[in-house]
Scaffold this motif. Structure first.
Motif, PDB file in Angstrom:
ATOM      1  N   LEU A  58     -43.406   5.416  -5.355  1.00  0.00           N
ATOM      2  CA  LEU A  58     -44.578   4.993  -5.325  1.00  0.00           C
ATOM      3  C   LEU A  58     -45.008   3.744  -4.449  1.00  0.00           C
ATOM      4  O   LEU A  58     -45.880   3.765  -3.922  1.00  0.00           O
ATOM      5  CB  LEU A  58     -45.261   4.900  -6.555  1.00  0.00           C
ATOM      6  CG  LEU A  58     -46.826   4.677  -7.053  1.00  0.00           C
ATOM      7  CD1 LEU A  58     -47.720   5.701  -6.543  1.00  0.00           C
ATOM      8  CD2 LEU A  58     -47.196   4.332  -8.328  1.00  0.00           C
ATOM      9  N   ILE A  59     -44.165   2.786  -4.521  1.00  0.00           N
ATOM     10  CA  ILE A  59     -44.558   1.547  -4.016  1.00  0.00           C
ATOM     11  C   ILE A  59     -44.323   1.635  -2.644  1.00  0.00           C
ATOM     12  O   ILE A  59     -44.964   1.323  -1.562  1.00  0.00           O
ATOM     13  CB  ILE A  59     -43.540   0.340  -4.843  1.00  0.00           C
ATOM     14  CG1 ILE A  59     -44.044  -0.010  -5.960  1.00  0.00           C
ATOM     15  CG2 ILE A  59     -43.682  -0.820  -3.578  1.00  0.00           C
ATOM     16  CD1 ILE A  59     -43.110  -1.068  -6.716  1.00  0.00           C
ATOM     17  N   TYR A  60     -43.046   2.407  -2.251  1.00  0.00           N
ATOM     18  CA  TYR A  60     -42.756   2.747  -0.793  1.00  0.00           C
ATOM     19  C   TYR A  60     -44.073   3.490  -0.101  1.00  0.00           C
ATOM     20  O   TYR A  60     -44.213   3.259   1.036  1.00  0.00           O
ATOM     21  CB  TYR A  60     -41.414   3.384  -0.455  1.00  0.00           C
ATOM     22  CG  TYR A  60     -40.162   2.391  -0.972  1.00  0.00           C
ATOM     23  CD1 TYR A  60     -40.446   1.133  -0.980  1.00  0.00           C
ATOM     24  CD2 TYR A  60     -39.266   3.364  -1.718  1.00  0.00           C
ATOM     25  CE1 TYR A  60     -39.320   0.402  -1.179  1.00  0.00           C
ATOM     26  CE2 TYR A  60     -38.016   2.360  -1.976  1.00  0.00           C
ATOM     27  CZ  TYR A  60     -38.073   1.008  -1.836  1.00  0.00           C
ATOM     28  OH  TYR A  60     -37.012   0.506  -2.333  1.00  0.00           O
ATOM     29  N   SER A  61     -44.587   4.517  -0.712  1.00  0.00           N
ATOM     30  CA  SER A  61     -45.659   5.125  -0.222  1.00  0.00           C
ATOM     31  C   SER A  61     -46.812   4.456  -0.021  1.00  0.00           C
ATOM     32  O   SER A  61     -47.447   4.619   1.097  1.00  0.00           O
ATOM     33  CB  SER A  61     -45.805   6.472  -1.053  1.00  0.00           C
ATOM     34  OG  SER A  61     -44.802   7.321  -1.451  1.00  0.00           O
ATOM     35  N   LEU A  62     -47.234   3.576  -0.834  1.00  0.00           N
ATOM     36  CA  LEU A  62     -48.354   2.676  -0.732  1.00  0.00           C
ATOM     37  C   LEU A  62     -48.132   1.700   0.401  1.00  0.00           C
ATOM     38  O   LEU A  62     -49.219   1.377   1.032  1.00  0.00           O
ATOM     39  CB  LEU A  62     -48.675   1.936  -2.083  1.00  0.00           C
ATOM     40  CG  LEU A  62     -49.126   2.982  -3.214  1.00  0.00           C
ATOM     41  CD1 LEU A  62     -49.470   1.980  -4.475  1.00  0.00           C
ATOM     42  CD2 LEU A  62     -50.430   3.373  -2.896  1.00  0.00           C
ATOM     43  N   ILE A  65     -48.793   3.548   3.693  1.00  0.00           N
ATOM     44  CA  ILE A  65     -50.281   4.129   4.233  1.00  0.00           C
ATOM     45  C   ILE A  65     -50.933   3.217   5.137  1.00  0.00           C
ATOM     46  O   ILE A  65     -51.496   3.870   6.213  1.00  0.00           O
ATOM     47  CB  ILE A  65     -51.229   4.140   2.904  1.00  0.00           C
ATOM     48  CG1 ILE A  65     -50.471   5.468   2.102  1.00  0.00           C
ATOM     49  CG2 ILE A  65     -52.615   4.310   3.280  1.00  0.00           C
ATOM     50  CD1 ILE A  65     -51.270   5.631   0.456  1.00  0.00           C
ATOM     51  N   PRO A  66     -51.083   1.797   5.052  1.00  0.00           N
ATOM     52  CA  PRO A  66     -51.531   1.225   5.990  1.00  0.00           C
ATOM     53  C   PRO A  66     -50.528   1.199   7.475  1.00  0.00           C
ATOM     54  O   PRO A  66     -51.052   0.778   8.507  1.00  0.00           O
ATOM     55  CB  PRO A  66     -51.376  -0.577   5.286  1.00  0.00           C
ATOM     56  CG  PRO A  66     -51.166  -0.315   3.802  1.00  0.00           C
ATOM     57  CD  PRO A  66     -50.598   1.030   3.694  1.00  0.00           C
ATOM     58  N   LEU A  67     -49.396   1.425   7.376  1.00  0.00           N
ATOM     59  CA  LEU A  67     -48.452   1.431   8.363  1.00  0.00           C
ATOM     60  C   LEU A  67     -48.870   2.546   9.209  1.00  0.00           C
ATOM     61  O   LEU A  67     -48.790   2.460  10.529  1.00  0.00           O
ATOM     62  CB  LEU A  67     -46.867   1.560   8.046  1.00  0.00           C
ATOM     63  CG  LEU A  67     -46.487   0.342   7.437  1.00  0.00           C
ATOM     64  CD1 LEU A  67     -44.923   0.587   7.038  1.00  0.00           C
ATOM     65  CD2 LEU A  67     -46.767  -0.869   8.270  1.00  0.00           C
ATOM     66  N   GLY A  74     -45.835   4.978   9.740  1.00  0.00           N
ATOM     67  CA  GLY A  74     -45.895   5.114   8.460  1.00  0.00           C
ATOM     68  C   GLY A  74     -45.915   6.627   8.020  1.00  0.00           C
ATOM     69  O   GLY A  74     -45.296   7.213   7.039  1.00  0.00           O
ATOM     70  N   PHE A  75     -46.348   7.389   8.924  1.00  0.00           N
ATOM     71  CA  PHE A  75     -46.303   8.950   8.788  1.00  0.00           C
ATOM     72  C   PHE A  75     -44.931   9.380   8.763  1.00  0.00           C
ATOM     73  O   PHE A  75     -44.316  10.103   8.002  1.00  0.00           O
ATOM     74  CB  PHE A  75     -46.894   9.538  10.066  1.00  0.00           C
ATOM     75  CG  PHE A  75     -47.162  11.316   9.784  1.00  0.00           C
ATOM     76  CD1 PHE A  75     -48.008  11.534   8.694  1.00  0.00           C
ATOM     77  CD2 PHE A  75     -46.516  11.733  10.646  1.00  0.00           C
ATOM     78  CE1 PHE A  75     -47.934  12.981   8.579  1.00  0.00           C
ATOM     79  CE2 PHE A  75     -46.496  13.285  10.353  1.00  0.00           C
ATOM     80  CZ  PHE A  75     -47.351  13.902   9.560  1.00  0.00           C
ATOM     81  N   ILE A  81     -39.681   9.524   2.757  1.00  0.00           N
ATOM     82  CA  ILE A  81     -39.649   9.543   1.538  1.00  0.00           C
ATOM     83  C   ILE A  81     -40.039  10.762   0.700  1.00  0.00           C
ATOM     84  O   ILE A  81     -39.429  10.924  -0.268  1.00  0.00           O
ATOM     85  CB  ILE A  81     -41.161   8.482   1.132  1.00  0.00           C
ATOM     86  CG1 ILE A  81     -40.689   7.073   1.726  1.00  0.00           C
ATOM     87  CG2 ILE A  81     -41.083   8.368  -0.087  1.00  0.00           C
ATOM     88  CD1 ILE A  81     -41.726   6.030   1.569  1.00  0.00           C
ATOM     89  N   GLY A  82     -40.707  11.672   1.221  1.00  0.00           N
ATOM     90  CA  GLY A  82     -40.851  12.861   0.805  1.00  0.00           C
ATOM     91  C   GLY A  82     -39.403  13.753   0.531  1.00  0.00           C
ATOM     92  O   GLY A  82     -39.164  14.156  -0.425  1.00  0.00           O
TER      93      GLY A  82
END
Length: 112
Positions: A58-62, A65-67, A74-75, A81-82
């Motif tokens: 969750l933290i890595y995904s958040l 998002i700004p990246l 970030g994409f 991560i997925g």
């Protein structure tokens, strides 16, 4: 305490609910861990690992998002991560069914 590898496997696989419900992969293992940690052998250690892994994801995904907007990187990181959040619980469920100790890479030690 009883040995219940099937419940441990179910706990590991319940993380995959994130792909169906979006948040069940954190809530269901958390409930299983809290209710069964004193009753099932290895549930406390493995439950902490699962919850730490899900919180880390969750933290890595958040952070990604700004990246996406800043660097476009970030994409790609979200895709990685997925993949990690899909593959690692399956591998660890197999390890738990064989009586081995599962490990979660890149997991932050939030709950000790």
């Amino acid at each position: 305490m009883r040995q219940d590898n099937q419940l441990l496997v179910l706990t590991h696989l319940s993380q995959l609910l994130n792909f169906i419900t979006g948040c069940g992969g954190l809530i269901v293992p958390l409930i299983l861990w809290v209710t069964q940690k004193d009753k099932v052998y290895q549930m406390d250690a493995q439950g902490k690992s699962i919850v730490n892994f899900q919180l880390s994801i969750l933290i890595y995904s958040l952070v990604c998002i700004p990246l996406i907007f800043l660097l476009g990187l970030g994409f790609i990181l979200l895709i990685l991560i997925g993949i990690i959040s899909l593959v690692v619980p399956i591998i660890n469920a197999i390890k738990a069914s064989n009586g081995e100790t599962p490990t979660y890479p890149l997991s932050l030690n939030i709950i000790s």
